[in-house]
Design an enzyme around this catalytic site. Structure first.
Site, mmCIF file in Angstrom:
data_model
loop_
_atom_site.group_PDB
_atom_site.id
_atom_site.type_symbol
_atom_site.label_atom_id
_atom_site.label_comp_id
_atom_site.label_asym_id
_atom_site.label_seq_id
_atom_site.Cartn_x
_atom_site.Cartn_y
_atom_site.Cartn_z
ATOM 1 N N LEU A 61 0.826 -1.223 0.000
ATOM 2 C CA LEU A 61 0.000 0.000 0.000
ATOM 3 C C LEU A 61 0.853 1.263 0.000
ATOM 4 O O LEU A 61 0.388 2.334 -0.380
ATOM 5 C CB LEU A 61 -0.933 0.030 1.215
ATOM 6 C CG LEU A 61 -2.079 -0.981 1.270
ATOM 7 C CD1 LEU A 61 -3.042 -0.618 2.386
ATOM 8 C CD2 LEU A 61 -2.835 -1.052 -0.051
ATOM 9 N N SER A 126 -10.173 -1.873 15.842
ATOM 10 C CA SER A 126 -9.978 -2.856 16.916
ATOM 11 C C SER A 126 -10.571 -2.344 18.214
ATOM 12 O O SER A 126 -10.594 -1.123 18.462
ATOM 13 C CB SER A 126 -8.472 -3.074 17.097
ATOM 14 O OG SER A 126 -8.215 -3.738 18.308
ATOM 15 N N THR A 128 -9.096 -2.362 20.734
ATOM 16 C CA THR A 128 -7.971 -1.724 21.422
ATOM 17 C C THR A 128 -8.181 -0.208 21.534
ATOM 18 O O THR A 128 -7.633 0.429 22.438
ATOM 19 C CB THR A 128 -6.635 -2.077 20.715
ATOM 20 O OG1 THR A 128 -5.557 -1.804 21.596
ATOM 21 C CG2 THR A 128 -6.430 -1.319 19.431
ATOM 22 N N TYR A 150 0.718 0.333 17.888
ATOM 23 C CA TYR A 150 -0.271 -0.379 17.078
ATOM 24 C C TYR A 150 -1.672 0.200 17.333
ATOM 25 O O TYR A 150 -2.407 0.530 16.402
ATOM 26 C CB TYR A 150 -0.249 -1.884 17.417
ATOM 27 C CG TYR A 150 -1.530 -2.591 17.064
ATOM 28 C CD1 TYR A 150 -1.831 -2.906 15.747
ATOM 29 C CD2 TYR A 150 -2.476 -2.903 18.059
ATOM 30 C CE1 TYR A 150 -3.030 -3.522 15.426
ATOM 31 C CE2 TYR A 150 -3.670 -3.517 17.741
ATOM 32 C CZ TYR A 150 -3.948 -3.827 16.428
ATOM 33 O OH TYR A 150 -5.143 -4.420 16.119
ATOM 34 N N LYS A 154 -4.621 2.544 14.931
ATOM 35 C CA LYS A 154 -6.064 2.320 14.729
ATOM 36 C C LYS A 154 -6.848 3.592 15.088
ATOM 37 O O LYS A 154 -7.743 4.017 14.354
ATOM 38 C CB LYS A 154 -6.558 1.140 15.566
ATOM 39 C CG LYS A 154 -5.952 -0.199 15.193
ATOM 40 C CD LYS A 154 -6.336 -0.635 13.782
ATOM 41 C CE LYS A 154 -5.765 -1.980 13.400
ATOM 42 N NZ LYS A 154 -5.902 -2.290 11.966
ATOM 43 N N TYR A 178 -13.100 -4.780 16.085
ATOM 44 C CA TYR A 178 -13.148 -6.213 16.365
ATOM 45 C C TYR A 178 -12.751 -6.469 17.803
ATOM 46 O O TYR A 178 -11.803 -5.876 18.302
ATOM 47 C CB TYR A 178 -12.125 -7.005 15.537
ATOM 48 C CG TYR A 178 -12.067 -6.713 14.081
ATOM 49 C CD1 TYR A 178 -13.203 -6.340 13.369
ATOM 50 C CD2 TYR A 178 -10.861 -6.845 13.406
ATOM 51 C CE1 TYR A 178 -13.117 -6.102 12.010
ATOM 52 C CE2 TYR A 178 -10.774 -6.610 12.053
ATOM 53 C CZ TYR A 178 -11.910 -6.229 11.369
ATOM 54 O OH TYR A 178 -11.818 -5.994 10.033
ATOM 55 N N ARG A 232 -11.912 -11.949 27.797
ATOM 56 C CA ARG A 232 -12.031 -11.309 26.483
ATOM 57 C C ARG A 232 -13.287 -11.784 25.772
ATOM 58 O O ARG A 232 -13.819 -12.845 26.073
ATOM 59 C CB ARG A 232 -10.817 -11.674 25.596
ATOM 60 C CG ARG A 232 -9.483 -11.203 26.116
ATOM 61 C CD ARG A 232 -9.318 -9.694 26.001
ATOM 62 N NE ARG A 232 -8.015 -9.241 26.464
ATOM 63 C CZ ARG A 232 -7.725 -8.954 27.737
ATOM 64 N NH1 ARG A 232 -8.651 -9.083 28.675
ATOM 65 N NH2 ARG A 232 -6.519 -8.537 28.075
ATOM 66 N N ARG A 293 0.919 -9.641 31.847
ATOM 67 C CA ARG A 293 1.621 -9.068 30.689
ATOM 68 C C ARG A 293 1.386 -7.554 30.685
ATOM 69 O O ARG A 293 0.236 -7.105 30.844
ATOM 70 C CB ARG A 293 1.063 -9.694 29.405
ATOM 71 C CG ARG A 293 1.699 -9.210 28.128
ATOM 72 C CD ARG A 293 1.241 -10.025 26.930
ATOM 73 N NE ARG A 293 -0.164 -9.786 26.587
ATOM 74 C CZ ARG A 293 -0.785 -10.353 25.560
ATOM 75 N NH1 ARG A 293 -0.149 -11.201 24.779
ATOM 76 N NH2 ARG A 293 -2.056 -10.094 25.315
ATOM 77 N N GLY A 295 0.459 -3.951 29.848
ATOM 78 C CA GLY A 295 -0.514 -3.384 28.906
ATOM 79 C C GLY A 295 -1.833 -4.130 28.847
ATOM 80 O O GLY A 295 -2.783 -3.658 28.228
HETATM 81 C C1 UD1 Z 1 -4.219 -8.316 21.561
HETATM 82 C C2 UD1 Z 1 -3.770 -6.909 21.601
HETATM 83 C C3 UD1 Z 1 -4.828 -6.050 20.935
HETATM 84 C C4 UD1 Z 1 -4.992 -6.496 19.495
HETATM 85 C C5 UD1 Z 1 -5.321 -7.968 19.446
HETATM 86 C C6 UD1 Z 1 -5.203 -8.389 17.998
HETATM 87 C C7 UD1 Z 1 -2.344 -6.708 23.586
HETATM 88 C C8 UD1 Z 1 -2.196 -6.098 24.955
HETATM 89 N N1 UD1 Z 1 -3.511 -6.479 22.977
HETATM 90 O O1 UD1 Z 1 -5.442 -8.426 22.307
HETATM 91 O O2 UD1 Z 1 -4.413 -4.706 20.966
HETATM 92 O O3 UD1 Z 1 -6.018 -5.761 18.891
HETATM 93 O O4 UD1 Z 1 -4.397 -8.745 20.224
HETATM 94 O O5 UD1 Z 1 -5.227 -9.731 17.831
HETATM 95 O O6 UD1 Z 1 -1.452 -7.374 23.095
HETATM 96 N N2 UD1 Z 1 -2.749 -14.661 27.127
HETATM 97 C C9 UD1 Z 1 -2.078 -15.558 27.942
HETATM 98 N N3 UD1 Z 1 -1.007 -16.215 27.408
HETATM 99 C C10 UD1 Z 1 -0.574 -16.041 26.128
HETATM 100 C C11 UD1 Z 1 -1.279 -15.117 25.298
HETATM 101 C C12 UD1 Z 1 -2.351 -14.445 25.842
HETATM 102 O O7 UD1 Z 1 -2.440 -15.748 29.115
HETATM 103 O O8 UD1 Z 1 0.421 -16.660 25.712
HETATM 104 C C13 UD1 Z 1 -3.944 -13.956 27.670
HETATM 105 C C14 UD1 Z 1 -3.805 -12.445 27.698
HETATM 106 O O9 UD1 Z 1 -3.210 -12.015 28.889
HETATM 107 C C15 UD1 Z 1 -5.274 -12.020 27.541
HETATM 108 C C16 UD1 Z 1 -5.885 -13.115 26.672
HETATM 109 O O10 UD1 Z 1 -5.018 -14.226 26.802
HETATM 110 O O11 UD1 Z 1 -5.932 -12.029 28.804
HETATM 111 C C17 UD1 Z 1 -5.992 -12.729 25.208
HETATM 112 O O12 UD1 Z 1 -4.723 -12.289 24.744
HETATM 113 P P1 UD1 Z 1 -4.432 -12.012 23.181
HETATM 114 O O13 UD1 Z 1 -4.888 -13.164 22.366
HETATM 115 O O14 UD1 Z 1 -3.002 -11.592 23.074
HETATM 116 O O15 UD1 Z 1 -5.409 -10.811 22.844
HETATM 117 P P2 UD1 Z 1 -5.555 -9.368 23.532
HETATM 118 O O16 UD1 Z 1 -4.465 -9.087 24.468
HETATM 119 O O17 UD1 Z 1 -6.935 -9.262 24.071
#
Ligand code: UD1
Length: 334
Positions: A61, A126, A128, A150, A154, A178, A232, A293, A295
């Protein structure tokens, strides 16, 4: 023949599922992708699933001439804009790359659209953008903010598109926020397959299930949630794709700017998702509780009233269907 739709990032996770939905519904599709986080094979899988063909451009793009050429060669009626970098951690390490790629890429796309009189766009935003200070459930008129580059891309692209509309009321813009897309197409041919070690929960669990990673690290069990782990709003990617079709119909028929949540309105914890995935793959998966984690927020889920009211859309799949379809893809492709 229905309208011709340009899908940017159409080889990616959500883009490919939306391309299938568009082709199945009789739209003519043009895909542009630079394969920065996707694979060329996905294009054939889309053809295989739908039995239909489409035009494809391997282009970035950032290349305005290249994007303009797509509009010169096709009469594009509307754009669904997915293309962009999306890893939160990487965006903190490489802010300039993220701002340049996501913002400048979107500006080039909008320039090409303006030049060719195409004024209808569905943008991949998002949840986010709700930041860390809003109470759940998130409603579209809450103030937006972000905690990382990121997320700011958005927020900024939403603002740019709002300003484009203010400058020219002929535009029609849908900003789709989303929640957490997971799952895969029922065929098991397309799904989420990120490069490298995944950041997001579902692909990470998938790698544990196939034995490529030793265990899931659960980031925090001391949140103010029913089981202490993060909550989530997980949504099946096919529900998300159908939401894009509704948004597309809306922008084809209306003018203005609308931000709309695409979620289920229901929250699931990390352990709920893990246990649902264990049912799908038929085995227990090792996990360990780790520190929170940076943030992350405790709870994130959508108010879905606006999508129902404006689009007549709501998500249909349960968490167990999402993890079953996700596993069906992972076991064949990881
Ligand atoms: C994340 C992004 C968000 C983005 C979205 C896109 C962050 C802080 N946020 O959302 O901005 O729009 O992805 O796909 O990165 N978890 C674990 N172990 C892991 C991975 C995740 O416990 O190995 C937990 C996280 O703490 C969270 C949940 O699983 O509670 C979902 O995590 P994830 O799939 O990374 O999504 P988001 O953090 O909600």
């Amino acid at each position: 023949m229905k309208e011709t739709i340009l899908v940017t990032g159409g080889a990616g996770f959500i883009g490919s599922h939306t391309a299938v939905e568009l082709l199945d519904s009789g739209y003519s599709v043009v895909i542009v992708d630079n394969f920065s986080n996707s694979k060329p094979e996905v294009l054939d899988k889309i053809r295989q699933i739908t039995g239909k063909d489409f035009k494809f451009y391997e282009e970035d793009l950032l290349n305005l001439d290249g994007i303009s050429k797509i509009f010169d060669e096709n009469k594009i009626d509307a754009v669904i804009h997915f293309a962009g970098l999306k890893a939160v951690g990487e965006s903190v390490e490489k802010p300039v790359e993220y701002y340049h790629n996501n913002i400048t890429g979107s500006l080039m796309l909008i320039k090409a659209m303006k030049k060719h009189g195409c004024k209808k766009i569905v943008f991949s935003s998002s949840a986010t953008v709700y930041g860390v200070n809003n109470p759940v459930p998130f409603v579209e008129d809450m103030p937006t903010s972000a905690t990382n580059p990121y997320g700011y891309t958005k927020v900024m692209i939403e603002q740019i598109l709002r300003d484009v509309y203010v400058s020219d009321n002929e535009w029609s813009v849908s900003l789709l926020r989303y929640f957490n897309p997971i799952g895969a197409h029922k065929s098991g041919l397309i799904g989420e397959d990120p490069n490298g070690i995944p950041n997001n929960l579902l692909p990470y669990i998938g790698k544990v299930a196939v034995g490529q990673l030793p265990q899931l690290n659960v980031f925090g069990d001391d949140y103010d949630t029913p089981d202490g782990t993060g909550v989530r709003d997980y949504i099946h990617v096919c529900d998300l794709a159908s939401g894009h079709l509704c948004a597309l119909k809306y922008v084809l028929e209306n003018k203005g700017v609308e931000a709309v949540n695409l979620g289920t309105g229901k929250g699931s914890s990390v352990l709920d998702v893990l246990h649902s995935f264990e049912k799908a793959c038929g085995k227990e998966l090792p996990y360990e509780i780790k520190p929170r984690r940076a943030g992350d927020i405790a709870t994130c889920y959508a108010n879905t009233d606006k999508a129902k009211r404006l689009f007549g859309w709501e998500a249909k799949h349960s968490l167990d269907e999402m993890t079953a379809d996700g596993w069906n893809f992972i076991k064949n492709n990881f």
